[in-house]
Design a protein around this motif. Structure first.
Motif, mmCIF file in Angstrom:
data_model
loop_
_atom_site.group_PDB
_atom_site.id
_atom_site.type_symbol
_atom_site.label_atom_id
_atom_site.label_comp_id
_atom_site.label_asym_id
_atom_site.label_seq_id
_atom_site.Cartn_x
_atom_site.Cartn_y
_atom_site.Cartn_z
ATOM 1 N N LYS A 1 -1.349 13.684 4.036
ATOM 2 C CA LYS A 1 -0.231 12.944 4.631
ATOM 3 C C LYS A 1 1.106 13.574 4.264
ATOM 4 O O LYS A 1 2.064 13.511 5.035
ATOM 5 C CB LYS A 1 -0.244 11.490 4.162
ATOM 6 C CG LYS A 1 -1.422 10.696 4.652
ATOM 7 C CD LYS A 1 -1.375 9.301 4.071
ATOM 8 C CE LYS A 1 -2.619 8.531 4.395
ATOM 9 N NZ LYS A 1 -2.593 7.187 3.784
ATOM 10 N N HIS B 1 -6.781 8.248 -4.513
ATOM 11 C CA HIS B 1 -5.553 7.992 -3.755
ATOM 12 C C HIS B 1 -4.721 9.267 -3.590
ATOM 13 O O HIS B 1 -4.114 9.476 -2.543
ATOM 14 C CB HIS B 1 -4.742 6.874 -4.392
ATOM 15 C CG HIS B 1 -5.341 5.528 -4.150
ATOM 16 N ND1 HIS B 1 -5.176 4.838 -2.983
ATOM 17 C CD2 HIS B 1 -6.144 4.764 -4.921
ATOM 18 C CE1 HIS B 1 -5.831 3.693 -3.035
ATOM 19 N NE2 HIS B 1 -6.430 3.633 -4.208
ATOM 20 N N LEU B 2 -4.695 10.104 -4.606
ATOM 21 C CA LEU B 2 -3.982 11.376 -4.472
ATOM 22 C C LEU B 2 -4.671 12.251 -3.432
ATOM 23 O O LEU B 2 -4.007 12.880 -2.610
ATOM 24 C CB LEU B 2 -3.905 12.096 -5.815
ATOM 25 C CG LEU B 2 -2.988 11.463 -6.854
ATOM 26 C CD1 LEU B 2 -3.105 12.194 -8.176
ATOM 27 C CD2 LEU B 2 -1.545 11.457 -6.360
ATOM 28 N N ALA C 1 0.822 -1.216 0.000
ATOM 29 C CA ALA C 1 0.000 0.000 0.000
ATOM 30 C C ALA C 1 0.858 1.270 0.000
ATOM 31 O O ALA C 1 0.639 2.154 -0.828
ATOM 32 C CB ALA C 1 -0.975 -0.017 1.170
ATOM 33 N N PRO C 2 1.841 1.408 0.896
ATOM 34 C CA PRO C 2 2.675 2.622 0.845
ATOM 35 C C PRO C 2 3.458 2.737 -0.467
ATOM 36 O O PRO C 2 3.620 3.827 -1.002
ATOM 37 C CB PRO C 2 3.628 2.469 2.029
ATOM 38 C CG PRO C 2 2.943 1.546 2.958
ATOM 39 C CD PRO C 2 2.153 0.609 2.069
ATOM 40 N N GLU D 1 1.016 3.958 -3.117
ATOM 41 C CA GLU D 1 0.686 5.367 -2.897
ATOM 42 C C GLU D 1 1.848 6.253 -3.329
ATOM 43 O O GLU D 1 1.657 7.272 -3.970
ATOM 44 C CB GLU D 1 0.366 5.592 -1.423
ATOM 45 C CG GLU D 1 -0.065 7.000 -1.113
ATOM 46 C CD GLU D 1 -0.509 7.132 0.323
ATOM 47 O OE1 GLU D 1 0.312 7.590 1.135
ATOM 48 O OE2 GLU D 1 -1.653 6.778 0.621
ATOM 49 N N ARG D 2 3.045 5.848 -3.001
ATOM 50 C CA ARG D 2 4.216 6.628 -3.391
ATOM 51 C C ARG D 2 4.350 6.678 -4.914
ATOM 52 O O ARG D 2 4.656 7.727 -5.488
ATOM 53 C CB ARG D 2 5.474 6.025 -2.774
ATOM 54 C CG ARG D 2 6.712 6.797 -3.119
ATOM 55 C CD ARG D 2 7.918 6.276 -2.395
ATOM 56 N NE ARG D 2 9.101 6.958 -2.890
ATOM 57 C CZ ARG D 2 10.301 6.766 -2.421
ATOM 58 N NH1 ARG D 2 10.496 5.938 -1.433
ATOM 59 N NH2 ARG D 2 11.323 7.415 -2.915
ATOM 60 N N LYS E 1 -6.248 11.319 -0.846
ATOM 61 C CA LYS E 1 -5.900 10.797 0.478
ATOM 62 C C LYS E 1 -4.429 11.045 0.828
ATOM 63 O O LYS E 1 -4.071 11.178 1.997
ATOM 64 C CB LYS E 1 -6.182 9.289 0.550
ATOM 65 C CG LYS E 1 -7.639 8.942 0.392
ATOM 66 C CD LYS E 1 -8.487 9.587 1.440
ATOM 67 C CE LYS E 1 -9.056 8.571 2.361
ATOM 68 N NZ LYS E 1 -9.827 9.151 3.445
ATOM 69 N N ALA E 2 -3.557 11.124 -0.178
ATOM 70 C CA ALA E 2 -2.123 11.300 0.064
ATOM 71 C C ALA E 2 -1.755 12.751 0.363
ATOM 72 O O ALA E 2 -0.807 13.007 1.105
ATOM 73 C CB ALA E 2 -1.323 10.803 -1.138
ATOM 74 N N ARG F 1 1.991 6.532 -7.137
ATOM 75 C CA ARG F 1 0.985 7.441 -7.679
ATOM 76 C C ARG F 1 1.367 8.894 -7.435
ATOM 77 O O ARG F 1 1.222 9.731 -8.322
ATOM 78 C CB ARG F 1 -0.386 7.135 -7.070
ATOM 79 C CG ARG F 1 -1.003 5.877 -7.640
ATOM 80 C CD ARG F 1 -2.400 5.671 -7.105
ATOM 81 N NE ARG F 1 -2.418 5.161 -5.750
ATOM 82 C CZ ARG F 1 -2.298 3.889 -5.416
ATOM 83 N NH1 ARG F 1 -2.122 2.975 -6.339
ATOM 84 N NH2 ARG F 1 -2.351 3.509 -4.167
ATOM 85 N N THR F 2 1.826 9.214 -6.240
ATOM 86 C CA THR F 2 2.167 10.603 -5.946
ATOM 87 C C THR F 2 3.392 11.052 -6.734
ATOM 88 O O THR F 2 3.450 12.184 -7.206
ATOM 89 C CB THR F 2 2.382 10.840 -4.438
ATOM 90 O OG1 THR F 2 3.358 9.932 -3.939
ATOM 91 C CG2 THR F 2 1.087 10.677 -3.673
ATOM 92 N N THR G 1 -9.792 6.190 -9.506
ATOM 93 C CA THR G 1 -9.074 5.562 -8.390
ATOM 94 C C THR G 1 -7.791 6.331 -8.095
ATOM 95 O O THR G 1 -7.451 6.571 -6.939
ATOM 96 C CB THR G 1 -8.748 4.089 -8.718
ATOM 97 O OG1 THR G 1 -9.979 3.388 -8.902
ATOM 98 C CG2 THR G 1 -7.946 3.430 -7.605
#
Length: 68
Positions: A45, A38-39, A4-5, A8-9, A41-42, A11-12, A34
């Protein structure tokens, strides 16, 4: 680092290069919606509120570019 991390990384970092949600989705086999979720939500953070803020992050050291 778990899946998951890492995802996410990925995608960002792709968003930080200026890729659109559609382009990111095509590379990662995800829908553009999708990717957008995810962006969304990121951003909190990472302490940013837009793609422009992503471009200022040094993902290797997880610090804003130019910062210590």
């Amino acid at each position: 680092m778990g899946a998951a991390p890492w995802a996410e990384r990925a995608r960002t970092e792709l968003a930080a290069t200026g890729a659109t949600n559609r382009q990111i989705g095509a590379q990662l086999f995800l829908s553009p919606r999708t990717v957008g979720f995810h962006l969304y939500k990121a951003y909190p953070k990472l302490g940013v509120s837009s793609r422009a803020g992503l471009a200022a992050i040094d993902f290797e050291n997880r610090h804003p570019a130019g910062g210590g």
